[in-house]
Design a protein around this motif. Sequence first.
Motif, PDB file in Angstrom:
ATOM      1  N   GLU A 174     -16.775 -54.437  27.167  1.00  0.00           N
ATOM      2  CA  GLU A 174     -15.240 -54.754  27.250  1.00  0.00           C
ATOM      3  C   GLU A 174     -13.966 -54.352  26.393  1.00  0.00           C
ATOM      4  OE1 GLU A 174     -13.323 -59.644  26.677  1.00  0.00           O
ATOM      5  OE2 GLU A 174     -16.388 -58.981  26.800  1.00  0.00           O
ATOM      6  N   TYR A 175     -12.299 -54.017  27.405  1.00  0.00           N
ATOM      7  CA  TYR A 175     -11.185 -53.844  26.830  1.00  0.00           C
ATOM      8  C   TYR A 175     -11.216 -54.616  25.774  1.00  0.00           C
ATOM      9  CZ  TYR A 175     -10.442 -58.361  29.442  1.00  0.00           C
ATOM     10  OH  TYR A 175     -10.091 -59.805  29.818  1.00  0.00           O
ATOM     11  N   PRO A 176     -10.336 -54.534  24.482  1.00  0.00           N
ATOM     12  CA  PRO A 176      -9.937 -54.612  23.502  1.00  0.00           C
ATOM     13  C   PRO A 176      -9.485 -55.599  23.531  1.00  0.00           C
ATOM     14  CG  PRO A 176      -8.832 -52.223  23.352  1.00  0.00           C
ATOM     15  CD  PRO A 176      -9.733 -52.508  24.930  1.00  0.00           C
ATOM     16  N   GLN A 177      -9.141 -57.185  23.428  1.00  0.00           N
ATOM     17  CA  GLN A 177      -8.555 -57.932  22.725  1.00  0.00           C
ATOM     18  C   GLN A 177      -7.625 -58.354  22.096  1.00  0.00           C
ATOM     19  OE1 GLN A 177      -8.512 -60.270  25.434  1.00  0.00           O
ATOM     20  NE2 GLN A 177     -10.532 -60.651  25.823  1.00  0.00           N
ATOM     21  N   PRO A 190      -0.699 -53.598  22.379  1.00  0.00           N
ATOM     22  CA  PRO A 190       0.111 -53.094  22.821  1.00  0.00           C
ATOM     23  C   PRO A 190       0.998 -53.542  23.886  1.00  0.00           C
ATOM     24  CG  PRO A 190      -1.449 -52.451  22.685  1.00  0.00           C
ATOM     25  CD  PRO A 190      -2.045 -54.158  22.524  1.00  0.00           C
ATOM     26  N   ASP A 191       2.115 -52.846  24.052  1.00  0.00           N
ATOM     27  CA  ASP A 191       3.163 -53.345  25.607  1.00  0.00           C
ATOM     28  C   ASP A 191       2.966 -53.894  26.924  1.00  0.00           C
ATOM     29  OD1 ASP A 191       5.104 -53.301  23.371  1.00  0.00           O
ATOM     30  OD2 ASP A 191       6.146 -51.458  24.055  1.00  0.00           O
ATOM     31  N   VAL A 192       2.138 -53.075  26.954  1.00  0.00           N
ATOM     32  CA  VAL A 192       1.899 -53.811  28.080  1.00  0.00           C
ATOM     33  C   VAL A 192       1.195 -55.302  28.731  1.00  0.00           C
ATOM     34  CG1 VAL A 192      -0.474 -52.449  28.217  1.00  0.00           C
ATOM     35  CG2 VAL A 192      -0.007 -53.409  30.456  1.00  0.00           C
ATOM     36  N   LEU A 193       0.080 -55.482  27.357  1.00  0.00           N
ATOM     37  CA  LEU A 193      -0.039 -56.690  26.972  1.00  0.00           C
ATOM     38  C   LEU A 193       1.369 -57.556  27.490  1.00  0.00           C
ATOM     39  CD1 LEU A 193      -3.259 -56.545  25.394  1.00  0.00           C
ATOM     40  CD2 LEU A 193      -3.097 -56.406  27.763  1.00  0.00           C
ATOM     41  N   ASP A 197       3.002 -58.217  33.663  1.00  0.00           N
ATOM     42  CA  ASP A 197       2.913 -57.699  35.209  1.00  0.00           C
ATOM     43  C   ASP A 197       1.340 -57.544  35.187  1.00  0.00           C
ATOM     44  OD1 ASP A 197       2.041 -55.645  37.397  1.00  0.00           O
ATOM     45  OD2 ASP A 197       3.825 -54.931  36.148  1.00  0.00           O
ATOM     46  N   HIS A 198       0.339 -58.563  35.747  1.00  0.00           N
ATOM     47  CA  HIS A 198      -0.762 -59.158  35.836  1.00  0.00           C
ATOM     48  C   HIS A 198      -1.570 -57.181  36.706  1.00  0.00           C
ATOM     49  CE1 HIS A 198      -0.113 -62.563  33.644  1.00  0.00           C
ATOM     50  NE2 HIS A 198       0.482 -63.012  34.529  1.00  0.00           N
ATOM     51  N   GLU A 199      -0.980 -57.461  37.528  1.00  0.00           N
ATOM     52  CA  GLU A 199      -1.571 -56.191  37.489  1.00  0.00           C
ATOM     53  C   GLU A 199      -1.257 -54.719  36.447  1.00  0.00           C
ATOM     54  OE1 GLU A 199      -2.624 -54.859  40.866  1.00  0.00           O
ATOM     55  OE2 GLU A 199      -2.956 -57.110  41.153  1.00  0.00           O
ATOM     56  N   LYS A 200      -0.342 -54.088  36.276  1.00  0.00           N
ATOM     57  CA  LYS A 200      -0.272 -53.949  35.053  1.00  0.00           C
ATOM     58  C   LYS A 200      -1.539 -53.857  34.403  1.00  0.00           C
ATOM     59  CE  LYS A 200       3.446 -51.668  33.490  1.00  0.00           C
ATOM     60  NZ  LYS A 200       4.787 -51.535  33.432  1.00  0.00           N
ATOM     61  N   ILE A 201      -0.861 -54.611  33.592  1.00  0.00           N
ATOM     62  CA  ILE A 201      -2.361 -55.895  32.864  1.00  0.00           C
ATOM     63  C   ILE A 201      -4.305 -55.151  33.334  1.00  0.00           C
ATOM     64  CG2 ILE A 201      -3.395 -57.731  31.292  1.00  0.00           C
ATOM     65  CD1 ILE A 201      -0.263 -58.480  31.155  1.00  0.00           C
ATOM     66  N   LYS A 202      -4.281 -55.279  34.363  1.00  0.00           N
ATOM     67  CA  LYS A 202      -5.855 -54.704  34.754  1.00  0.00           C
ATOM     68  C   LYS A 202      -5.831 -53.661  35.128  1.00  0.00           C
ATOM     69  CE  LYS A 202      -7.783 -56.384  39.001  1.00  0.00           C
ATOM     70  NZ  LYS A 202      -7.840 -56.800  40.263  1.00  0.00           N
ATOM     71  N   ARG A 205      -6.562 -52.742  31.437  1.00  0.00           N
ATOM     72  CA  ARG A 205      -8.494 -52.826  30.676  1.00  0.00           C
ATOM     73  C   ARG A 205      -9.145 -52.429  31.122  1.00  0.00           C
ATOM     74  NH1 ARG A 205      -6.770 -59.854  30.447  1.00  0.00           N
ATOM     75  NH2 ARG A 205      -5.420 -59.710  28.679  1.00  0.00           N
ATOM     76  N   ARG A 206      -8.979 -52.895  32.826  1.00  0.00           N
ATOM     77  CA  ARG A 206      -9.992 -51.585  33.005  1.00  0.00           C
ATOM     78  C   ARG A 206     -10.012 -50.430  32.936  1.00  0.00           C
ATOM     79  NH1 ARG A 206     -14.412 -52.353  37.323  1.00  0.00           N
ATOM     80  NH2 ARG A 206     -15.108 -49.657  37.549  1.00  0.00           N
ATOM     81  N   GLU A 207      -8.648 -49.817  32.505  1.00  0.00           N
ATOM     82  CA  GLU A 207      -8.526 -48.112  32.045  1.00  0.00           C
ATOM     83  C   GLU A 207      -9.776 -48.249  30.470  1.00  0.00           C
ATOM     84  OE1 GLU A 207      -5.193 -46.040  34.727  1.00  0.00           O
ATOM     85  OE2 GLU A 207      -5.064 -46.460  32.325  1.00  0.00           O
ATOM     86  N   GLN A 208      -8.819 -48.837  29.461  1.00  0.00           N
ATOM     87  CA  GLN A 208      -9.755 -49.181  28.192  1.00  0.00           C
ATOM     88  C   GLN A 208     -11.119 -49.561  28.334  1.00  0.00           C
ATOM     89  OE1 GLN A 208      -7.799 -48.724  25.236  1.00  0.00           O
ATOM     90  NE2 GLN A 208      -6.327 -47.891  27.186  1.00  0.00           N
TER      91      GLN A 208
END
Length: 236
Positions: A174-177, A190-193, A197-202, A205-208
Amino acid sequence: MVFKVLTLFPEVILQATNFSILKRAQQRNLIRIEAVNIRDYTKDKHKRTDDYPYGGGFGMVMTAQPIIDAYESTKPDKPHRVIYLTPQGRRYTQDIAKELSKEEELVIICGHYEGIDQRVIDLIVTDEISIGDYVLSGGEYAALVLIDSISRLVEGVIEKESVQEESFSDGLLEYPQYTRPYEFRGLKVPDVLLSGDHEKIKKWRREQSLLKTIKSRPELLNGVALTKEDREFLIK
Ligand code: ADE
Protein backbone atom coordinates in the motif's frame (compact mmCIF):
# COMPACT_ATOMS: atom_id res chain seq x y z
CA MET A 1 -18.60 -18.12 9.18
CA VAL A 2 -18.02 -20.36 12.19
CA PHE A 3 -14.53 -20.89 13.62
CA LYS A 4 -14.17 -23.93 15.87
CA VAL A 5 -10.82 -23.70 17.59
CA LEU A 6 -9.38 -26.73 19.37
CA THR A 7 -6.91 -25.42 21.96
CA LEU A 8 -5.39 -25.90 25.39
CA PHE A 9 -5.97 -22.17 26.06
CA PRO A 10 -9.51 -21.22 25.02
CA GLU A 11 -9.35 -17.93 26.90
CA VAL A 12 -6.50 -16.73 24.66
CA ILE A 13 -8.79 -17.12 21.65
CA LEU A 14 -11.97 -15.81 23.28
CA GLN A 15 -10.40 -12.80 24.97
CA ALA A 16 -8.28 -11.69 22.06
CA THR A 17 -11.26 -11.76 19.69
CA ASN A 18 -13.48 -9.77 22.03
CA PHE A 19 -12.39 -6.35 20.72
CA SER A 20 -13.11 -3.94 17.92
CA ILE A 21 -14.01 -5.37 14.51
CA LEU A 22 -14.12 -9.03 15.59
CA LYS A 23 -16.30 -8.17 18.59
CA ARG A 24 -18.74 -6.26 16.40
CA ALA A 25 -18.78 -9.03 13.77
CA GLN A 26 -19.75 -11.54 16.46
CA GLN A 27 -22.44 -9.27 17.90
CA ARG A 28 -23.89 -8.94 14.40
CA ASN A 29 -23.76 -12.73 13.92
CA LEU A 30 -21.51 -12.41 10.87
CA ILE A 31 -18.96 -14.71 12.49
CA ARG A 32 -19.03 -17.12 15.43
CA ILE A 33 -15.93 -18.19 17.37
CA GLU A 34 -16.10 -21.34 19.48
CA ALA A 35 -13.12 -22.47 21.53
CA VAL A 36 -13.02 -26.10 22.61
CA ASN A 37 -10.66 -26.99 25.44
CA ILE A 38 -8.70 -30.08 24.39
CA ARG A 39 -7.92 -30.87 28.03
CA ASP A 40 -11.64 -31.39 28.75
CA TYR A 41 -11.51 -34.46 26.49
CA THR A 42 -8.45 -36.29 27.79
CA LYS A 43 -9.04 -39.77 29.18
CA ASP A 44 -5.72 -39.65 31.03
CA LYS A 45 -6.27 -39.92 34.79
CA HIS A 46 -3.84 -37.05 35.40
CA LYS A 47 -5.54 -34.92 32.71
CA ARG A 48 -2.38 -34.97 30.59
CA THR A 49 -2.59 -34.07 26.93
CA ASP A 50 1.03 -34.74 25.96
CA ASP A 51 3.62 -37.52 26.18
CA TYR A 52 7.21 -38.35 25.29
CA PRO A 53 8.01 -38.83 21.60
CA TYR A 54 8.49 -42.38 20.33
CA GLY A 55 12.07 -42.73 19.15
CA GLY A 56 13.31 -40.28 21.77
CA GLY A 57 14.24 -36.66 21.40
CA PHE A 58 13.62 -33.38 23.10
CA GLY A 59 10.22 -32.13 24.24
CA MET A 60 6.72 -33.50 24.35
CA VAL A 61 4.12 -34.35 21.73
CA MET A 62 0.38 -33.72 22.05
CA THR A 63 -1.48 -37.04 22.15
CA ALA A 64 -4.06 -37.91 19.51
CA GLN A 65 -6.98 -39.04 21.72
CA PRO A 66 -8.00 -35.72 23.34
CA ILE A 67 -7.65 -33.80 20.05
CA ILE A 68 -9.73 -36.31 18.10
CA ASP A 69 -12.40 -36.45 20.84
CA ALA A 70 -12.47 -32.62 21.05
CA TYR A 71 -12.91 -32.53 17.26
CA GLU A 72 -15.74 -35.06 17.35
CA SER A 73 -17.46 -33.04 20.10
CA THR A 74 -17.86 -30.16 17.64
CA LYS A 75 -20.17 -32.45 15.61
CA PRO A 76 -18.88 -31.36 12.26
CA ASP A 77 -21.65 -32.26 9.84
CA LYS A 78 -21.27 -30.14 6.70
CA PRO A 79 -18.12 -30.59 4.61
CA HIS A 80 -15.44 -28.48 6.27
CA ARG A 81 -11.73 -27.92 6.34
CA VAL A 82 -9.60 -28.77 9.33
CA ILE A 83 -6.55 -26.54 9.64
CA TYR A 84 -3.52 -27.46 11.69
CA LEU A 85 -1.20 -24.53 12.41
CA THR A 86 2.42 -25.53 12.19
CA PRO A 87 5.73 -24.15 10.89
CA GLN A 88 5.72 -27.27 8.63
CA GLY A 89 2.65 -26.00 6.77
CA ARG A 90 2.05 -24.14 3.53
CA ARG A 91 2.90 -20.43 3.93
CA TYR A 92 -0.19 -18.33 4.67
CA THR A 93 -1.02 -15.53 2.22
CA GLN A 94 -3.87 -13.13 1.46
CA ASP A 95 -4.96 -15.49 -1.35
CA ILE A 96 -5.37 -18.35 1.15
CA ALA A 97 -7.30 -15.99 3.47
CA LYS A 98 -9.64 -15.16 0.56
CA GLU A 99 -10.12 -18.83 -0.28
CA LEU A 100 -10.87 -19.75 3.35
CA SER A 101 -13.28 -16.82 3.80
CA LYS A 102 -15.65 -18.57 1.38
CA GLU A 103 -16.07 -21.56 3.73
CA GLU A 104 -19.04 -21.77 6.10
CA GLU A 105 -17.09 -23.44 8.87
CA LEU A 106 -13.41 -23.87 9.73
CA VAL A 107 -11.95 -26.13 12.40
CA ILE A 108 -8.56 -24.90 13.62
CA ILE A 109 -6.18 -27.02 15.70
CA CYS A 110 -3.62 -25.20 17.88
CA GLY A 111 -0.53 -27.23 18.71
CA HIS A 112 1.95 -26.82 21.54
CA TYR A 113 5.30 -28.27 22.56
CA GLU A 114 6.96 -30.20 19.74
CA GLY A 115 3.70 -30.65 17.83
CA ILE A 116 0.88 -33.16 17.65
CA ASP A 117 0.79 -36.90 17.00
CA GLN A 118 0.99 -37.44 13.22
CA ARG A 119 -2.14 -39.60 13.32
CA VAL A 120 -4.29 -36.53 14.04
CA ILE A 121 -2.98 -35.05 10.79
CA ASP A 122 -3.54 -38.32 8.93
CA LEU A 123 -7.08 -38.74 10.28
CA ILE A 124 -8.68 -35.28 10.18
CA VAL A 125 -6.42 -32.44 8.97
CA THR A 126 -7.10 -31.09 5.48
CA ASP A 127 -4.68 -28.12 5.52
CA GLU A 128 -1.38 -27.56 7.32
CA ILE A 129 -0.68 -23.84 7.44
CA SER A 130 2.30 -21.79 8.66
CA ILE A 131 2.00 -18.05 9.22
CA GLY A 132 5.72 -17.52 8.60
CA ASP A 133 9.20 -18.92 8.93
CA TYR A 134 9.61 -18.64 12.68
CA VAL A 135 8.46 -20.75 15.61
CA LEU A 136 5.71 -19.62 17.98
CA SER A 137 5.26 -21.06 21.45
CA GLY A 138 1.68 -21.99 20.62
CA GLY A 139 -0.66 -22.25 17.66
CA GLU A 140 -3.17 -19.87 19.33
CA TYR A 141 -1.28 -16.81 18.07
CA ALA A 142 -1.33 -18.17 14.55
CA ALA A 143 -5.04 -19.06 14.91
CA LEU A 144 -5.77 -15.43 15.85
CA VAL A 145 -3.94 -14.27 12.71
CA LEU A 146 -6.14 -16.56 10.59
CA ILE A 147 -9.38 -15.63 12.36
CA ASP A 148 -8.71 -11.91 12.00
CA SER A 149 -7.54 -11.96 8.40
CA ILE A 150 -10.40 -14.26 7.28
CA SER A 151 -13.16 -12.51 9.26
CA ARG A 152 -12.47 -9.12 7.71
CA LEU A 153 -13.08 -10.69 4.28
CA VAL A 154 -16.47 -12.06 5.31
CA GLU A 155 -19.20 -9.99 3.66
CA GLY A 156 -20.44 -7.16 5.88
CA VAL A 157 -17.60 -7.25 8.44
CA ILE A 158 -15.85 -4.20 6.99
CA GLU A 159 -16.64 -1.88 4.10
CA LYS A 160 -16.08 -3.48 0.70
CA GLU A 161 -14.06 -0.50 -0.51
CA SER A 162 -11.44 -0.84 2.21
CA VAL A 163 -10.79 -4.47 1.26
CA GLN A 164 -10.50 -3.53 -2.42
CA GLU A 165 -8.09 -0.66 -1.74
CA GLU A 166 -5.68 -2.31 0.64
CA SER A 167 -2.29 -4.01 0.41
CA PHE A 168 -2.09 -7.10 -1.84
CA SER A 169 -5.46 -6.39 -3.49
CA ASP A 170 -3.54 -5.45 -6.65
CA GLY A 171 -0.44 -7.47 -5.72
CA LEU A 172 1.43 -4.36 -4.52
CA LEU A 173 2.08 -2.96 -1.06
CA GLU A 174 0.00 0.00 0.00
CA TYR A 175 0.93 3.65 -0.61
CA PRO A 176 1.62 5.98 2.36
CA GLN A 177 -1.38 7.51 4.11
CA TYR A 178 -1.63 10.90 5.84
CA THR A 179 -4.23 12.59 7.99
CA ARG A 180 -4.43 15.90 9.85
CA PRO A 181 -2.50 17.99 10.77
CA TYR A 182 -0.96 19.17 7.50
CA GLU A 183 2.39 19.64 9.21
CA PHE A 184 3.73 17.50 12.05
CA ARG A 185 7.20 18.04 13.54
CA GLY A 186 8.30 19.79 10.40
CA LEU A 187 7.01 17.05 8.06
CA LYS A 188 4.34 18.14 5.57
CA VAL A 189 1.71 16.12 3.72
CA PRO A 190 2.70 15.75 0.02
CA ASP A 191 1.04 18.60 -1.91
CA VAL A 192 -0.52 16.31 -4.51
CA LEU A 193 -2.88 14.95 -1.81
CA LEU A 194 -4.29 18.43 -1.28
CA SER A 195 -4.61 19.19 -4.99
CA GLY A 196 -8.14 17.80 -5.37
CA ASP A 197 -7.00 16.30 -8.70
CA HIS A 198 -8.16 12.69 -8.38
CA GLU A 199 -6.32 11.44 -11.46
CA LYS A 200 -3.06 12.92 -10.21
CA ILE A 201 -3.61 11.47 -6.72
CA LYS A 202 -4.33 8.04 -8.20
CA LYS A 203 -1.14 8.19 -10.28
CA TRP A 204 0.96 9.33 -7.27
CA ARG A 205 -0.43 6.52 -5.11
CA ARG A 206 0.28 3.90 -7.75
CA GLU A 207 3.86 5.16 -8.06
CA GLN A 208 4.33 5.15 -4.29
CA SER A 209 2.99 1.58 -4.15
CA LEU A 210 5.49 0.54 -6.81
CA LEU A 211 8.38 2.22 -4.94
CA LYS A 212 7.37 0.71 -1.60
CA THR A 213 7.07 -2.76 -3.15
CA ILE A 214 10.47 -2.53 -4.85
CA LYS A 215 12.08 -1.39 -1.62
CA SER A 216 10.45 -3.79 0.86
CA ARG A 217 9.23 -6.80 -1.13
CA PRO A 218 10.71 -6.78 -4.67
CA GLU A 219 9.75 -10.44 -5.25
CA LEU A 220 6.06 -9.44 -5.20
CA LEU A 221 6.50 -7.60 -8.50
CA ASN A 222 6.78 -10.95 -10.33
CA GLY A 223 3.08 -11.53 -9.69
CA VAL A 224 1.88 -8.06 -10.75
CA ALA A 225 0.51 -7.09 -14.15
CA LEU A 226 2.48 -3.87 -14.73
CA THR A 227 0.91 -1.26 -17.00
CA LYS A 228 2.77 0.74 -19.65
CA GLU A 229 2.73 3.73 -17.26
CA ASP A 230 4.17 1.58 -14.46
CA ARG A 231 7.06 0.53 -16.69
CA GLU A 232 7.73 4.07 -17.81
CA PHE A 233 7.79 5.22 -14.19
CA LEU A 234 10.09 2.40 -13.11
CA ILE A 235 12.78 3.01 -15.78
CA LYS A 236 12.90 6.74 -14.93
N1 ADE B 1 2.95 -22.82 15.48
C1 ADE B 1 4.21 -22.55 15.86
N2 ADE B 1 4.83 -21.79 14.97
C2 ADE B 1 3.93 -21.56 13.97
C3 ADE B 1 3.97 -20.85 12.75
N3 ADE B 1 5.06 -20.21 12.34
N4 ADE B 1 2.86 -20.84 11.98
C4 ADE B 1 1.78 -21.51 12.36
N5 ADE B 1 1.68 -22.20 13.50
C5 ADE B 1 2.74 -22.22 14.30
